[in-house]
Design an enzyme around this catalytic site. Structure first.
Site, mmCIF file in Angstrom:
data_model
loop_
_atom_site.group_PDB
_atom_site.id
_atom_site.type_symbol
_atom_site.label_atom_id
_atom_site.label_comp_id
_atom_site.label_asym_id
_atom_site.label_seq_id
_atom_site.Cartn_x
_atom_site.Cartn_y
_atom_site.Cartn_z
ATOM 1 N N LYS A 53 0.845 -1.205 0.000
ATOM 2 C CA LYS A 53 0.000 0.000 0.000
ATOM 3 C C LYS A 53 0.875 1.248 0.000
ATOM 4 O O LYS A 53 0.618 2.210 -0.732
ATOM 5 C CB LYS A 53 -0.941 -0.008 1.220
ATOM 6 C CG LYS A 53 -2.066 -1.025 1.102
ATOM 7 C CD LYS A 53 -2.883 -1.161 2.385
ATOM 8 C CE LYS A 53 -3.967 -2.226 2.217
ATOM 9 N NZ LYS A 53 -4.799 -2.442 3.400
ATOM 10 N N GLN A 97 -4.391 -0.857 9.592
ATOM 11 C CA GLN A 97 -4.386 -2.219 9.033
ATOM 12 C C GLN A 97 -4.982 -3.199 10.049
ATOM 13 O O GLN A 97 -4.595 -3.222 11.222
ATOM 14 C CB GLN A 97 -2.943 -2.621 8.650
ATOM 15 C CG GLN A 97 -2.835 -3.932 7.917
ATOM 16 C CD GLN A 97 -3.540 -3.937 6.543
ATOM 17 O OE1 GLN A 97 -3.607 -2.914 5.869
ATOM 18 N NE2 GLN A 97 -4.077 -5.073 6.155
ATOM 19 N N ASP A 120 -10.542 3.622 4.501
ATOM 20 C CA ASP A 120 -11.074 2.276 4.277
ATOM 21 C C ASP A 120 -12.587 2.246 4.144
ATOM 22 O O ASP A 120 -13.152 1.203 3.796
ATOM 23 C CB ASP A 120 -10.697 1.375 5.464
ATOM 24 C CG ASP A 120 -9.437 0.576 5.199
ATOM 25 O OD1 ASP A 120 -9.328 -0.008 4.110
ATOM 26 O OD2 ASP A 120 -8.564 0.550 6.084
HETATM 27 N N1 GUN Z 1 -7.216 -6.279 6.504
HETATM 28 C C1 GUN Z 1 -7.670 -7.039 5.480
HETATM 29 N N2 GUN Z 1 -8.215 -6.262 4.521
HETATM 30 C C2 GUN Z 1 -8.114 -4.993 4.948
HETATM 31 C C3 GUN Z 1 -8.494 -3.737 4.378
HETATM 32 O O1 GUN Z 1 -9.061 -3.627 3.275
HETATM 33 N N3 GUN Z 1 -8.204 -2.651 5.134
HETATM 34 C C4 GUN Z 1 -7.607 -2.748 6.353
HETATM 35 N N4 GUN Z 1 -7.385 -1.613 7.011
HETATM 36 N N5 GUN Z 1 -7.255 -3.882 6.902
HETATM 37 C C5 GUN Z 1 -7.502 -5.003 6.201
#
Ligand code: GUN
Length: 294
Positions: A53, A97, A120
């Site tokens: 990311k 995350q 998100d």
């Molecule tokens: N863990 C698994 N998928 C995601 C996501 O799309 N965003 C975040 N913040 N954590 C995750």
């Protein structure tokens, strides 16, 4: 033979568009979007995602404010960090995350993020907006994985209206928002889950099948209707014995070799949904930045 949906390519196209847009935004506002990336602890999969990311954000010209925190950080300390970022002018998006360590209440943390900076789309206000709005509006902050899936479906240039869509999985991250998005595209949506009876038969009725279960290759070829579109959200690490040697392999929730014989289009793992999730995170961050100036 089915079309293999190239998530990597579609994500790259989206990133190229964002990169150009961010150059223009910088000219106009003398500022680029900023994304705070918070990782707590060292869960291996999270480290991989956060690294990917961060790299992609920098590639499109987004500033990354990195917070890699000790796994023993208290919930209170984490909340204080988020509150600070909520008020920081160079931060337009905040990503925490998941999963978080067990001693931290995930929902408390997501509730603390300023909904306007919710990269998100997990804050209850954005979850509500997604549910209420009649369209999949350009200005909504939408959970990245399901939005990436929708983007891939739309790349196929088919009419989604009235199609039977089956989503396997009811998580807040994928299953539930995926169902909302498909409903707004006028699909007839079924959400299946671990207690669903006769799952193969339900999947067999799907024109569009979204697998977000987290179980390696659970969806077999005979679960898939001839000509269906299959989007595989799963990323499962399995071990294979090749010539007596144990090898790690990434597989989806769908048995790809069987699925591609039945589907009209299918996403691979890796190279399908994964890159789209990241591209959509960058999209959300850019939207949050632009919303700031409205
Ligand atoms: N863990 C698994 N998928 C995601 C996501 O799309 N965003 C975040 N913040 N954590 C995750």
């Amino acid at each position: 033979m089915s079309k293999i949906i190239d998530g990597k390519l579609i994500a790259q196209n989206l990133k190229d568009r964002l990169k150009k847009e961010i150059i223009e935004l910088n000219k106009k506002h003398n500022q680029v979007p900023g994304l705070a990336v918070i990782q707590v602890g060292n869960v291996a999969a999270s480290s991989v995602y956060v690294k990917a990311k961060t790299k992609s954000a920098l590639e499109v010209g987004i500033e990354v404010i990195d917070h890699h925190l000790d796994e023993n950080i208290s919930e209170k300390e984490l909340i204080e960090i988020i509150k600070k970022l909520n008020n920081q002018d160079n931060v337009n998006g905040i990503l925490v995350q998941l999963p978080l360590p067990n001693h931290i209440n995930e929902q408390f943390i997501l509730d603390t993020i300023n909904p306007n900076k919710d990269a998100d789309g997990f804050h209850p206000l954005n979850v509500g907006n997604l549910s209420i709005s009649a369209t999949n509006d350009e200005n909504l902050l939408i959970p990245c994985t399901p939005y990436g899936c929708l983007h891939m479906l739309k790349s196929l240039d088919i009419d989604l209206k009235g199609k039977n869509a089956v989503v396997i999985g009811r998580s807040n991250i994928v299953g539930k928002p995926m169902a909302q998005l498909l409903l707004k595209e006028s699909c007839t949506v079924t959400i299946a889950h671990s207690k669903t009876r006769d799952l193969p038969n339900i999947c067999n009725k799907a024109d569009i099948l979204i697998a977000a279960v987290g179980k390696a290759e659970i969806v077999r070829g005979d679960w898939i209707k001839e000509g269906a579109i299959v989007i595989d959200v799963g990323i499962n690490r399995i071990q294979l014995k090749v010539n007596g040697e144990t090898k790690n392999k990434l597989v989806g929730d769908v048995n790809f070799d069987e699925g591609k014989l039945k589907a009209s289009a299918i996403t691979p793992v890796p190279g399908g949904v994964g890159p789209m999730t990241i591209a959509c995170l960058l999209r959300n961050t850019t939207i949050a930045f632009k919303n700031n100036f409205k």
